[in-house]
Design a protein around this motif. Structure first.
Motif, PDB file in Angstrom:
ATOM      1  N   ALA A 116      10.033 -11.857  36.358  1.00 59.85           N
ATOM      2  CA  ALA A 116      11.079 -10.865  36.170  1.00 59.85           C
ATOM      3  C   ALA A 116      11.216 -10.533  34.676  1.00 59.85           C
ATOM      4  CB  ALA A 116      12.396 -11.385  36.726  1.00 59.85           C
ATOM      5  N   TYR A 117      11.663  -9.311  34.399  1.00 59.91           N
ATOM      6  CA  TYR A 117      11.888  -8.866  33.022  1.00 59.91           C
ATOM      7  C   TYR A 117      13.342  -9.090  32.639  1.00 59.91           C
ATOM      8  CZ  TYR A 117       7.300  -6.605  32.598  1.00 59.91           C
ATOM      9  OH  TYR A 117       5.952  -6.359  32.521  1.00 59.91           O
ATOM     10  N   HIS A 118      13.551  -9.583  31.434  1.00 61.57           N
ATOM     11  CA  HIS A 118      14.895  -9.808  30.915  1.00 61.57           C
ATOM     12  C   HIS A 118      15.075  -9.000  29.627  1.00 61.57           C
ATOM     13  CE1 HIS A 118      15.515 -13.173  33.724  1.00 61.57           C
ATOM     14  NE2 HIS A 118      14.257 -13.517  33.450  1.00 61.57           N
ATOM     15  N   ARG A 119      16.273  -8.430  29.527  1.00 57.68           N
ATOM     16  CA  ARG A 119      16.568  -7.597  28.354  1.00 57.68           C
ATOM     17  C   ARG A 119      16.933  -8.507  27.187  1.00 57.68           C
ATOM     18  NH1 ARG A 119      21.126  -4.087  26.550  1.00 57.68           N
ATOM     19  NH2 ARG A 119      20.249  -2.095  25.791  1.00 57.68           N
ATOM     20  N   ARG A 120      16.193  -8.353  26.073  1.00 59.62           N
ATOM     21  CA  ARG A 120      16.408  -9.174  24.892  1.00 59.62           C
ATOM     22  C   ARG A 120      16.476  -8.276  23.651  1.00 59.62           C
ATOM     23  NH1 ARG A 120      17.722 -12.302  28.230  1.00 59.62           N
ATOM     24  NH2 ARG A 120      16.662 -14.261  28.835  1.00 59.62           N
TER      25      ARG A 120
END
Length: 259
Positions: A33-37
């Motif tokens: 999954a992609y996480h906003r950083r």
């Protein structure tokens, strides 16, 4: 240089200017999954935080020996940071827009010291070419500067040779005599034609001879020069007496004309 977590955290959050900063989506190593950083690029170090206001980074990516390229992913505007080696990790990132993706790809590709080394070498090469061009007078030509030499129009033609004048010219009566210079007042060579010497080089035209005074003129000039002081004194006394006599006559006539 030794680094620890505290020095890295201080460098990531200090007031030094960042090369790029913004939100990116990062895919996890274990979970896809992609996480906003929040990402901050400083030099060749890419820091990422959980939030923009976070005081310590979650991780750092040292951008050396890697390539930045676009990739196919479920997320839009995705790109990858790939390192060489079988066990090296590949970081999958995604931007929020096309412009942001192009900006990040460009800044990440130019962050490594290898890229800076190539830029410095190219600039040094251009600077050296400019120096060669200025030294050679050809405005940016390549190659080491060399003195310009005219190309001969005929087979093995030698440059024109002119007679060398002496350092101190001979003098006659206090005046320089040019036709006394060696090689100037010489009769033309009848064996060669067309005004050229034996080697085929053009001969310069001879200077006209200087008019010399005759012995009688020189003798009279010498006598006049030697007698000039006494002659001047005699003439001065003679005309001085004449002027005094005329002035006396004028005064007498003036006094006699008065009633």
């Amino acid at each position: 240089m030794k680094l620890n977590e505290r020095s890295l955290a201080f460098y990531a959050t200090c007031d030094s200017p960042a090369d790029n900063a913004g939100f990116l989506y990062k895919r996890g190593e274990r979970h896809t999954a992609y996480h906003r950083r929040w990402f901050v690029l400083k030099g060749n170090m890419l820091f990422y935080f959980e939030e923009r206001e976070s005081r310590e980074p979650v991780g750092v990516i040292v951008l050396e020996g890697c390539t930045v390229e676009l990739c196919d992913s479920a997320e839009e505007f995705a790109f990858a940071i790939r390192f060489g080696g079988a066990k090296s990790r590949t970081y999958m990132l995604a931007a929020e827009s096309q412009a942001a993706m192009e900006s990040w790809v460009k800044s990440l590709s130019r962050a490594s010291f290898d890229y800076l080394r190539l830029v410095v070498r190219e600039l040094e090469k251009q600077l050296e070419e400019m120096r060669w061009g200025l030294a050679g007078g050809c405005g940016g030509c390549r190659g080491s500067p060399s003195p310009w030499k005219p190309k001969p129009s005929g087979p093995a033609q030698s440059p024109e040779r002119l007679p060398a004048l002496p350092t101190v010219l001979p003098k006659e009566n206090g005046c320089a005599v040019w036709n006394n210079a060696p090689g100037v007042d010489q009769p033309p060579d009848s064996s060669s034609c067309g005004g050229h010497d034996s080697e085929g080089n053009p001969r310069p035209p001879p200077l006209p001879p200087r008019r010399r005074a005759s012995s009688s003129e020189a003798g009279s000039a010498g006598v006049a020069t030697a007698a000039s002081p006494s002659t001047f004194n005699r003439l001065h006394e003679q005309y001085g007496r004449e002027v005094a006599r005329l002035r006396q006559d004028w005064l007498e006539r003036r006094l006699g004309a008065r009633p």
